[in-house]
Design an enzyme around this catalytic site. Sequence first.
Site, short mmCIF file in Angstrom:
data_model
loop_
_atom_site.label_atom_id
_atom_site.label_comp_id
_atom_site.label_asym_id
_atom_site.label_seq_id
_atom_site.Cartn_x
_atom_site.Cartn_y
_atom_site.Cartn_z
N GLY A 164 -87.75 23.68 36.03
CA GLY A 164 -88.12 24.35 37.28
C GLY A 164 -89.62 24.37 37.50
N ASP A 165 -90.38 24.57 36.43
CA ASP A 165 -91.85 24.55 36.54
C ASP A 165 -92.33 23.17 36.95
OD1 ASP A 165 -91.54 27.10 35.37
OD2 ASP A 165 -91.73 26.26 33.37
#
Length: 304
Positions: free
Chosen positions: A248-249
């Site tokens: 997600g990052d």
Amino acid sequence: MIYTLTLNPSVDYIVQLESFSLGELNRSVSEAKFPGGKGINVSRVLKQYGAKSKALGFIGGFTGEYIEQSLNKENIETDFVKVAEDSRINIKLKTGQESEINAKGPTITDLDFHQLKDKIRQLGSTDLLVLAGSLPSSLPETTYEELVKICRETGVQFVVDAEGDLLKKVLPYKPFLIKPNHHELGELFDTAFTFAEEVIPYGKKLAEMGAQHVIVSLADKGAVLISENTAYLAEVPKGEVKNSVGAGDSMVAGFLAAYERTSDLKEAFRYGVASGSATAFSFGLCTKEKVDELLSQVHIKEIL
């Protein structure tokens, strides 16, 4: 410039074993350690694209020194607030399955928090701040809200990658981007999703509540980008998932790096999806080379 904020950074200590027996001596096959934390991951992936960023947050002790030195070796600028206690060590135990032990982290005093707020007040209207991850237990639940209020006062755009009430409370301040996954979105609205199209009405609600852009990821089922007047659906690349940490990052970083370069939402979304997938298919964070391999497999269609 892009600034990333990690309020509770860590040294991530990854230990690989063939098997694990509770109560007995176990010997590792391999070990590795990295500076960890969602904002730090964003900075490290931005660096892959040649995008400059500066990492903010709290560090302390010999573990904090390791985090700072590791980022500086990657030519990532840092401006951490130094605290009295050691930064935490998180253990990731890989034995076929992955188990994690996440430490509590250092105590953050009122003085430490004021120093951080002073740093954020120095950002200007051409800067963007990424607030990512959970709060240390010693900070108030209003921490993100206090920080984005400063951003609104100074004209700084900001991105929030957080869960639950932390996310809800910042929406009235109009974040540039939020990125809940489908589980987090389901928890916000007490529902569940099977297909990417099902998240669209709920993503639109988050946009109506203040978010300028909303990305919802659904792992191998795709991803959706929703803005005030448009929505895109992405078909994600196929591959063997080796790693769930940092995907997600990486999506946030890929999106921001491409948007900073092109100002094109669709292209930024494409790079975000490819970056998240590249990390999921790797044992560490994505590389630009791996992302470039996957870009042609990211198919995007406009659905609104």
